[in-house]
Design an enzyme around this catalytic site. Structure first.
Site, PDB file in Angstrom:
ATOM      1  N   GLU A  69       2.522  13.865  -3.710  1.00  0.00           N
ATOM      2  CA  GLU A  69       2.062  13.605  -2.347  1.00  0.00           C
ATOM      3  C   GLU A  69       2.880  14.430  -1.358  1.00  0.00           C
ATOM      4  O   GLU A  69       4.105  14.300  -1.292  1.00  0.00           O
ATOM      5  CB  GLU A  69       2.191  12.114  -2.009  1.00  0.00           C
ATOM      6  CG  GLU A  69       1.637  11.782  -0.643  1.00  0.00           C
ATOM      7  CD  GLU A  69       1.694  10.297  -0.324  1.00  0.00           C
ATOM      8  OE1 GLU A  69       0.761   9.779   0.288  1.00  0.00           O
ATOM      9  OE2 GLU A  69       2.713   9.657  -0.688  1.00  0.00           O
ATOM     10  N   CYS A 125      -2.281   8.355   4.202  1.00  0.00           N
ATOM     11  CA  CYS A 125      -2.187   7.987   2.791  1.00  0.00           C
ATOM     12  C   CYS A 125      -3.490   8.255   2.053  1.00  0.00           C
ATOM     13  O   CYS A 125      -3.481   8.538   0.860  1.00  0.00           O
ATOM     14  CB  CYS A 125      -1.787   6.523   2.657  1.00  0.00           C
ATOM     15  SG  CYS A 125      -2.860   5.391   3.572  1.00  0.00           S
ATOM     16  N   GLU A 133       0.872  -1.178   0.000  1.00  0.00           N
ATOM     17  CA  GLU A 133       0.000   0.000   0.000  1.00  0.00           C
ATOM     18  C   GLU A 133       0.898   1.214   0.000  1.00  0.00           C
ATOM     19  O   GLU A 133       1.650   1.437   0.954  1.00  0.00           O
ATOM     20  CB  GLU A 133      -0.929  -0.033   1.206  1.00  0.00           C
ATOM     21  CG  GLU A 133      -2.038   0.996   1.134  1.00  0.00           C
ATOM     22  CD  GLU A 133      -1.730   2.241   1.929  1.00  0.00           C
ATOM     23  OE1 GLU A 133      -1.446   3.285   1.301  1.00  0.00           O
ATOM     24  OE2 GLU A 133      -1.759   2.179   3.164  1.00  0.00           O
TER      25      GLU A 133
END
Length: 513
Positions: free
Chosen positions: A398, A300, A266
């Site tokens: 990100e 996340c 992930e």
């Protein structure tokens, strides 16, 4: 002006902190064989509160040897599911019993607000209870061909699972991997994030007290480039479950290839929150604020790109920014705090640099740097940029902090194009009262998980994972059971098997005659 949860910079130091954090291998607390250590900082003062053993290749070898011995010779893999479930429930009991202490240590180590850290401890306990129940209820396929064959699936633990976990909500995220790996009968080597080794060190005593056999759980602290790399490359570790950023995941993918390891990863995210003009605007603002600023923005699945339909765009921006400016930033241990300190000065500098980039790429509506009342520590005020172009770095990359980019759209097609216009595909949040639009958009958005008119509320039975650069594979519920087990198909004949007789001399002679 961002408000403070205290009039002066606070630094709460829990009682009984260790001055040194060791590995846990084969049922013993040990230092690195070569004596290597690294410093561990608290994010409020950035002062060193402990050293931790820094695992090297030889320490990982020792941990894998202990785990492999426990898998091959120990009772854990062959115990009945109900017996393993009893141990897992005792682990959950222990976590719940020390919830306040766990939350205090997690807050001290990560900078997460104490009210949010308490929720993580309870979620960790629930993960163990969930998989204790699931492994007992687990059943597998059996298929019968009448009068001919019976086929069934035999599910077996795979071996030593290598678990590499991140520094955001570390204790809870460790439980996501530990619970299913152990429930299915594997043994494990955990490599926690080097920024936050404190709460991970608590697992050893919890497992020991719950009756987990020695060697089933092993922990090696250290840097990713050293301990993590050695674990990924180890030939006796057939499984790697990793949560972290995408570039590290790409390295793990390459390094795992030589031994054809099973991988579940992930990775990063840049998730869209899409607000249509017909949405309940106040509810959408509540959810969007929580989705990007809770956990200090270090999550996340943060909805860090907010896409708003043009008719309500200015209203949304004004209300959202006003709320962001009122978010309480301060001492993570103060119950009034809503955003605490970022985890580490290295990460603080990364987020701060993105804030400066954002000032050249969007209209600054709130925040924009360090709060004036917090001159020390890793504090960033909740920061809101509007009118952000889809080519902007703060739209594409990100940031993993309390920074959000807001962009307008005019049509459903444009909203979908903007939502899918990144390399990532972890989560998406959609706000609309139009049922057809909601389902159509969900079907076409490139995301592993979608929430309609909601923030991130997840059922443990559902798959967790992303697409594109956000991950490989899914865990959660039965998908975790699938990942941590081998599924062996067994075929049993129930009658005479008619097989062609290759090489039969008598049959060949008869055919010639």
């Amino acid at each position: 002006m961002t408000t403070s949860s205290s009039t002066a910079l606070g630094r709460h130091v829990p009682e009984g902190l260790p001055s040194h954090i060791q590995h846990y291998i084969g049922g013993e607390f040990v230092d690195s064989l070569g004596g290597q250590t690294f410093d561990v900082l608290d994010p409020v003062s950035n002062s060193t509160y402990a050293t931790a053993a820094a695992g090297q290749q030889e320490d990982v070898d020792r941990a894998v040897t202990a785990a492999r011995k426990a898998f091959l010779d120990g009772p854990w893999p062959t115990m009945k599911p109900r017996e393993r479930a009893r141990v897992l429930n005792r682990i959950a009991d222990a976590v719940e019993a020390q919830e306040a202490r766990l939350a205090e240590l997690e807050t001290f180590d990560t900078g997460l607000p104490i009210t949010q850290a308490k929720g993580q401890a309870l979620r960790a306990a629930e993960n163990f209870r969930f998989f204790a129940d699931l492994v007992v209820a687990q059943f597998d396929d059996a298929m019968k061909v009448p009068g001919s064959q019976l086929n069934y699936v035999n599910r077996k633990p795979i071996g030593v699972a290598g678990l590499i976990t991140p520094w955001n909500t570390p204790f809870m995220l460790e439980s996501w991997k530990l619970a299913p790996a152990l429930a299915t009968g594997n043994t494990v080597v955990l490599k926690p994030a080097e920024f936050t080794p404190l709460s991970a060190s608590l697992w050893a005593q919890i497992f020991r007290d719950a009756g987990l056999p020695d060697g089933v759980f092993n922990l090696v602290n250290g840097l990713g480039e050293e301990a993590g790399d050695a674990l990924v490359k180890h030939p006796d570790v057939p499984l790697i479950s990793f949560t972290g950023e995408t570039t590290t995941g790409q390295t793990i993918f390459r390094n795992a290839a030589a031994n054809l390891k099973g991988l579940s990863m992930e990775l990063g995210g840049k998730s869209p929150c899409v607000v249509f003009a017909d949405a309940d605007l106040d509810a959408a603002i509540d959810s969007a604020l929580f989705g990007v600023f809770s956990l200090n923005g270090e999550r996340c699945t943060a909805g860090s790109r907010i896409l708003v339909e043009r008719p309500v765009y200015e209203e949304f921006c004004g209300k959202f920014a006003a709320r962001a400016r009122n978010i309480v930033v301060g001492d993570p241990h103060d119950p009034k705090t809503e955003v605490g300190a970022l985890v580490h000065p290295v990460h603080f500098e990364k987020v701060a640099s993105y804030v400066e980039v954002g000032k050249t790429e969007g209209r600054l509506l709130a925040g924009g740097g360090r709060p004036e009342h917090l001159p020390e520590g890793n504090y960033i005020a909740p920061t809101v940029f509007a009118d952000v172009s889809p080519e902007a770095r703060i739209f594409q990359e990100e940031i993993f902090g309390p920074v959000v980019a807001i962009t307008p759209f005019d049509t459903d097609a444009e909203a979908l194009e903007l939502a899918n216009n990144t390399r990532y595909g972890l989560a998406a949040y959609i706000w609309t009262q139009d049922l057809t639009r909601a389902h159509t958009f969900s079907q076409n958005v490139e995301a592993g998980m979608v929430w309609l008119n909601s923030h991130n509320v997840r059922d443990l039975r559902t798959p967790f994972g992303g697409v594109k650069a956000s991950g490989l594979g899914h865990e959660g519920g039965y998908r975790s059971i699938d990942f941590y087990t081998d599924q062996q198909a067994v075929h049993i004949s129930l009658g005479t098997v008619h097989t062609p007789k290759f090489g039969n001399i008598e049959a060949s002679a008869a055919n010639e005659g």
